[in-house]
Design a protein around this motif. Structure first.
Motif, PDB file in Angstrom:
ATOM      1  N   ARG A   2       0.858  -1.195   0.000  1.00  0.00           N
ATOM      2  CA  ARG A   2       0.000   0.000   0.000  1.00  0.00           C
ATOM      3  C   ARG A   2       0.893   1.244   0.000  1.00  0.00           C
ATOM      4  O   ARG A   2       1.724   1.412   0.906  1.00  0.00           O
ATOM      5  CB  ARG A   2      -0.902   0.010   1.223  1.00  0.00           C
ATOM      6  N   VAL A   3       0.677   2.096  -0.985  1.00  0.00           N
ATOM      7  CA  VAL A   3       1.497   3.298  -1.104  1.00  0.00           C
ATOM      8  C   VAL A   3       0.579   4.510  -1.107  1.00  0.00           C
ATOM      9  O   VAL A   3      -0.331   4.614  -1.939  1.00  0.00           O
ATOM     10  CB  VAL A   3       2.362   3.283  -2.372  1.00  0.00           C
ATOM     11  N   LEU A 100      -5.787   8.476   7.491  1.00  0.00           N
ATOM     12  CA  LEU A 100      -5.387   7.443   6.541  1.00  0.00           C
ATOM     13  C   LEU A 100      -4.207   6.621   7.058  1.00  0.00           C
ATOM     14  O   LEU A 100      -4.159   5.401   6.868  1.00  0.00           O
ATOM     15  CB  LEU A 100      -5.044   8.084   5.201  1.00  0.00           C
ATOM     16  N   CYS A 101      -3.233   7.262   7.695  1.00  0.00           N
ATOM     17  CA  CYS A 101      -2.110   6.504   8.255  1.00  0.00           C
ATOM     18  C   CYS A 101      -2.562   5.600   9.390  1.00  0.00           C
ATOM     19  O   CYS A 101      -2.004   4.509   9.585  1.00  0.00           O
ATOM     20  CB  CYS A 101      -1.019   7.457   8.733  1.00  0.00           C
ATOM     21  N   ARG A 105      -3.428   2.342   6.826  1.00  0.00           N
ATOM     22  CA  ARG A 105      -2.133   1.745   7.144  1.00  0.00           C
ATOM     23  C   ARG A 105      -1.265   1.508   5.907  1.00  0.00           C
ATOM     24  O   ARG A 105      -0.987   0.368   5.522  1.00  0.00           O
ATOM     25  CB  ARG A 105      -2.319   0.420   7.900  1.00  0.00           C
ATOM     26  N   PRO A 106      -0.796   2.561   5.277  1.00  0.00           N
ATOM     27  CA  PRO A 106       0.100   2.375   4.136  1.00  0.00           C
ATOM     28  C   PRO A 106       1.427   1.758   4.565  1.00  0.00           C
ATOM     29  O   PRO A 106       1.857   1.899   5.714  1.00  0.00           O
ATOM     30  CB  PRO A 106       0.299   3.806   3.624  1.00  0.00           C
ATOM     31  N   ASP A 107       2.068   1.073   3.626  1.00  0.00           N
ATOM     32  CA  ASP A 107       3.410   0.544   3.862  1.00  0.00           C
ATOM     33  C   ASP A 107       4.480   1.589   3.565  1.00  0.00           C
ATOM     34  O   ASP A 107       5.624   1.457   4.019  1.00  0.00           O
ATOM     35  CB  ASP A 107       3.656  -0.675   2.974  1.00  0.00           C
ATOM     36  N   LEU A 108       4.123   2.599   2.787  1.00  0.00           N
ATOM     37  CA  LEU A 108       5.070   3.645   2.402  1.00  0.00           C
ATOM     38  C   LEU A 108       4.294   4.910   2.063  1.00  0.00           C
ATOM     39  O   LEU A 108       3.230   4.841   1.427  1.00  0.00           O
ATOM     40  CB  LEU A 108       5.888   3.206   1.178  1.00  0.00           C
ATOM     41  N   PRO A 128       6.991   4.300   7.061  1.00  0.00           N
ATOM     42  CA  PRO A 128       8.148   4.818   6.319  1.00  0.00           C
ATOM     43  C   PRO A 128       7.732   5.886   5.316  1.00  0.00           C
ATOM     44  O   PRO A 128       6.630   5.830   4.750  1.00  0.00           O
ATOM     45  CB  PRO A 128       8.692   3.581   5.594  1.00  0.00           C
ATOM     46  N   HIS A 129       8.626   6.842   5.063  1.00  0.00           N
ATOM     47  CA  HIS A 129       8.302   7.906   4.119  1.00  0.00           C
ATOM     48  C   HIS A 129       9.528   8.292   3.315  1.00  0.00           C
ATOM     49  O   HIS A 129      10.674   8.139   3.756  1.00  0.00           O
ATOM     50  CB  HIS A 129       7.723   9.138   4.835  1.00  0.00           C
TER      51      HIS A 129
END
Length: 387
Positions: A2-3, A100-101, A105-108, A128-129
């Motif tokens: 997920r980005v 949203l984070c 739960r994005p991976d990046l 991570p960003h």
């Protein structure tokens, strides 16, 4: 994977994200794009899901922007960075990005470098960003200290961890050395189509004139366009002028016979045929021209444009013509503005060294990975911005 992608307003801030969005979509990642309301028409025309975040209240933003436009370039950049990008835009976008984070739960998180709410939210939720450059590295570094107090007000050390996160840029090393420890360079392969034959089979060199999409909203926009048009009116060249959506072409007066005017044309289509670009020195235009091996004449107006113009001139890939006198009728270029612009255009067209320097930079840029290839290596980067 997920980005989450995030951008502030303005196509110049969003466009550097596009090759990464496309690459993620092509490899089957779950993609979500977050941007302010002004970008919704652009996002709606694409295939990826998006969310619209908040935007600063007009009652605060408009007076600030009027102050920015009235200040000398350095002071305007400082005020814009601290108050608009740092304070107002971060405050407006943060609730959406925190949600949203926390829940998606994005991976990046991949953000353009002046969208900072996503950095704060990612830090709060352990995501991570990485930052995608929209300006030259030396310009970015000059604004880092301006943003440090804003970022660290949301959590100690966030500004330092942002600086240590991967910095992804399209500009080549020889043109734009980077102070960022984890710098990754990439390119976007152009895919030009043929231009319509607006000049009836003329074989004269093509000069592409663009002042970006924001200049049309400036008080002296019409005078600036008239100066530029007068400078190319007698050239033995085909001239394509693109104006953006904010400009009234009727305010320009008579259009020279060698000039064709459009609101917008795909940049890659023009640069595939152009002999020279006469522009404001915006990052997207400078990158596109150099990637195509096309030299430039830059007329920097504000923001990072003077920096970009200096890089082009220093690399021998073009010339810079700067404003030196106030006035609505000459758009700040004084009574000799037309002559100075015409002389610069004629010189760059005539002397092959400028095109040779642009071609050298184009070769350096094309040797970098594509955005898709770069994405595959991000997970292995040992930087605080990535877990």
């Amino acid at each position: 994977m997920r980005v989450l992608f995030s951008s502030t307003s303005g196509s110049g801030h969003f466009n550097p994200l596009v090759p990464f969005i496309d690459a993620c979509a092509a490899r089957g990642d779950d993609v979500l794009v977050v941007a302010p309301p002004k970008l919704e028409p652009l996002l709606a025309a694409r295939e990826q899901p998006y969310r619209i975040g908040g935007e600063p209240p007009e009652t605060e933003l408009v007076p600030l922007m009027m102050r920015v436009l009235g200040l000398p370039a350095d002071e305007g950049v400082s005020l814009m960075t601290r108050e608009v990008f740092g304070r107002l835009c971060t405050t407006a976008m943060l609730p959406t990005l925190e949600e949203l984070c926390r829940e998606w739960r994005p991976d990046l998180v991949l953000h353009e470098m002046y969208e900072l709410a996503s950095v704060v939210a990612a830090e709060h939720h352990g995501v991570p960003h990485a930052q995608v450059a929209v300006s030259a590295a030396q310009f970015a570094e000059s604004t880092d200290e301006l943003l440090r107090p804003v970022l660290d007000s949301y959590g100690a050390g966030i500004a330092e961890r942002l600086r240590a996160s991967p910095y992804l840029t399209r500009l080549p090393t020889s043109l734009d050395p980077s102070p960022y420890a984890v710098t990754r360079r990439y390119h976007q392969p152009p895919a030009p189509d043929a231009l319509p034959d607006w000049w009836h089979s003329s074989e004269d060199p093509l000069v592409y004139v663009t002042l970006g999409t924001e200049v049309g909203g400036m008080p002296n926009a019409s005078a600036l366009y008239r100066t530029v048009l007068a400078s190319v009116s007698e050239l033995p060249a085909r001239v394509l002028l693109t104006t953006g959506p904010l400009t009234e072409v009727s305010d320009f007066g008579a259009i020279p016979r060698n000039v064709h005017v459009e609101k917008w044309v795909p940049q890659a289509d023009v640069l595939g045929s152009a002999s020279l670009v006469l522009c404001h020195g915006g990052s997207g235009t400078v990158y596109g021209a150099l990637a195509a091996g096309v030299p430039l004449v830059c007329v920097p107006l504000f923001a990072d444009q003077p920096t970009n113009a200096g890089l082009v001139t220093g690399a021998g890939a073009g010339l810079t013509v700067t404003a030196d006198a106030p006035g609505q009728e000459t758009a700040g270029f004084g009574p000799d503005g037309v002559a100075r612009l015409r002389s610069a255009v004629e010189r760059v067209l005539k002397e092959p060294s400028y095109r040779a320097s642009a071609a050298r930079l184009a070769a350096e840029m094309s040797a970098t990975p594509t955005a898709g290839e770069l994405l595959g290596s991000l997970g292995a980067v040992p930087a605080p911005g990535l877990r």
